[in-house]
Design a protein around this motif. Structure first.
Motif, PDB file in Angstrom:
ATOM      1  N   ASN A  42       0.850  -1.191   0.000  1.00  0.00           N
ATOM      2  CA  ASN A  42       0.000   0.000   0.000  1.00  0.00           C
ATOM      3  C   ASN A  42       0.889   1.247   0.000  1.00  0.00           C
ATOM      4  OD1 ASN A  42       0.914   0.373   2.656  1.00  0.00           O
ATOM      5  ND2 ASN A  42      -1.026  -0.211   3.587  1.00  0.00           N
ATOM      6  N   GLY A  43       0.282   2.422   0.094  1.00  0.00           N
ATOM      7  CA  GLY A  43       1.018   3.677   0.051  1.00  0.00           C
ATOM      8  C   GLY A  43       1.995   3.862   1.199  1.00  0.00           C
ATOM      9  N   ASP A  44       1.772   3.143   2.304  1.00  0.00           N
ATOM     10  CA  ASP A  44       2.681   3.223   3.452  1.00  0.00           C
ATOM     11  C   ASP A  44       3.827   2.226   3.362  1.00  0.00           C
ATOM     12  OD1 ASP A  44       1.169   5.235   4.663  1.00  0.00           O
ATOM     13  OD2 ASP A  44      -0.101   3.778   5.717  1.00  0.00           O
ATOM     14  N   GLY A  45       3.824   1.399   2.304  1.00  0.00           N
ATOM     15  CA  GLY A  45       4.868   0.392   2.149  1.00  0.00           C
ATOM     16  C   GLY A  45       4.566  -0.923   2.845  1.00  0.00           C
ATOM     17  N   ASP A  46       3.350  -1.081   3.366  1.00  0.00           N
ATOM     18  CA  ASP A  46       2.953  -2.333   4.010  1.00  0.00           C
ATOM     19  C   ASP A  46       2.562  -3.353   2.951  1.00  0.00           C
ATOM     20  OD1 ASP A  46       3.128  -1.154   6.607  1.00  0.00           O
ATOM     21  OD2 ASP A  46       1.118  -0.307   6.330  1.00  0.00           O
ATOM     22  N   ILE A  47       2.951  -4.594   3.149  1.00  0.00           N
ATOM     23  CA  ILE A  47       2.563  -5.661   2.233  1.00  0.00           C
ATOM     24  C   ILE A  47       1.088  -5.968   2.456  1.00  0.00           C
ATOM     25  CG2 ILE A  47       2.900  -8.080   1.608  1.00  0.00           C
ATOM     26  CD1 ILE A  47       5.853  -7.725   2.465  1.00  0.00           C
ATOM     27  N   ILE A  48       0.302  -5.937   1.367  1.00  0.00           N
ATOM     28  CA  ILE A  48      -1.140  -6.172   1.475  1.00  0.00           C
ATOM     29  C   ILE A  48      -1.618  -7.370   0.657  1.00  0.00           C
ATOM     30  CG2 ILE A  48      -1.650  -3.769   2.033  1.00  0.00           C
ATOM     31  CD1 ILE A  48      -2.601  -3.452  -0.910  1.00  0.00           C
ATOM     32  N   ALA A  49      -0.765  -7.904  -0.224  1.00  0.00           N
ATOM     33  CA  ALA A  49      -1.148  -9.055  -1.042  1.00  0.00           C
ATOM     34  C   ALA A  49       0.100  -9.781  -1.517  1.00  0.00           C
ATOM     35  CB  ALA A  49      -1.993  -8.607  -2.233  1.00  0.00           C
ATOM     36  N   PHE A  50      -0.099 -11.015  -1.962  1.00  0.00           N
ATOM     37  CA  PHE A  50       1.002 -11.886  -2.352  1.00  0.00           C
ATOM     38  C   PHE A  50       0.668 -12.588  -3.660  1.00  0.00           C
ATOM     39  CE2 PHE A  50       0.617 -11.537   2.189  1.00  0.00           C
ATOM     40  CZ  PHE A  50       1.904 -11.327   2.636  1.00  0.00           C
ATOM     41  N   LYS A  51       1.694 -12.804  -4.488  1.00  0.00           N
ATOM     42  CA  LYS A  51       1.529 -13.565  -5.728  1.00  0.00           C
ATOM     43  C   LYS A  51       2.393 -14.815  -5.615  1.00  0.00           C
ATOM     44  CE  LYS A  51       1.470 -13.057 -10.713  1.00  0.00           C
ATOM     45  NZ  LYS A  51       1.607 -12.100 -11.805  1.00  0.00           N
ATOM     46  N   THR A  52       1.806 -15.969  -5.961  1.00  0.00           N
ATOM     47  CA  THR A  52       2.542 -17.227  -5.852  1.00  0.00           C
ATOM     48  C   THR A  52       3.138 -17.635  -7.196  1.00  0.00           C
ATOM     49  OG1 THR A  52       0.657 -18.651  -6.349  1.00  0.00           O
ATOM     50  CG2 THR A  52       0.959 -17.987  -4.034  1.00  0.00           C
TER      51      THR A  52
END
Length: 104
Positions: A42-52
């Motif tokens: 997200n805009g804060d640099g937090d991981i919000i999703a993953f691709k396998t």
């Protein structure tokens, strides 16, 4: 100033550990596990999703559930600040840390 034998020995130990970790991480994935190859932030640099590696895109809650079930390779789930967090297995290899993966 020259490095003493303790520093040299420790550097050699770290190099061997990193080499062994790379070899182990490559071979430890089982057939029923997927590897995370990219993340969305997200805009804060937090991981919000993953691709396998199979192309699936997981939101954080889906990935958390699958990580706890052992379906995702090379990640751990731990609790911090009263919530569960996904992180890369601590193997000493910075390149495969979730925060350092490519984004999608």
């Amino acid at each position: 100033m020259t490095r003493d034998r303790f520093e040299q020995a420790f550097d050699q130990y770290k190099q061997q550990s990193q080499s062994n970790a790379r070899k182990e991480s490559f071979h430890q994935q089982t057939d029923n596990q997927e590897r995370i190859i990219a993340v969305r932030k997200n805009g804060d640099g937090d991981i919000i999703a993953f691709k396998t590696d199979s192309g699936r895109e997981l939101d954080y809650l889906e990935a958390l559930s699958e990580a706890k079930e052992g379906k995702l390779a090379h990640v751990d789930v731990f609790e911090r600040y009263g919530r569960e967090i996904i992180r890369s297995e601590p193997d000493g290899i910075r390149e495969n840390n979730l925060d350092n993966l490519n984004t999608f």
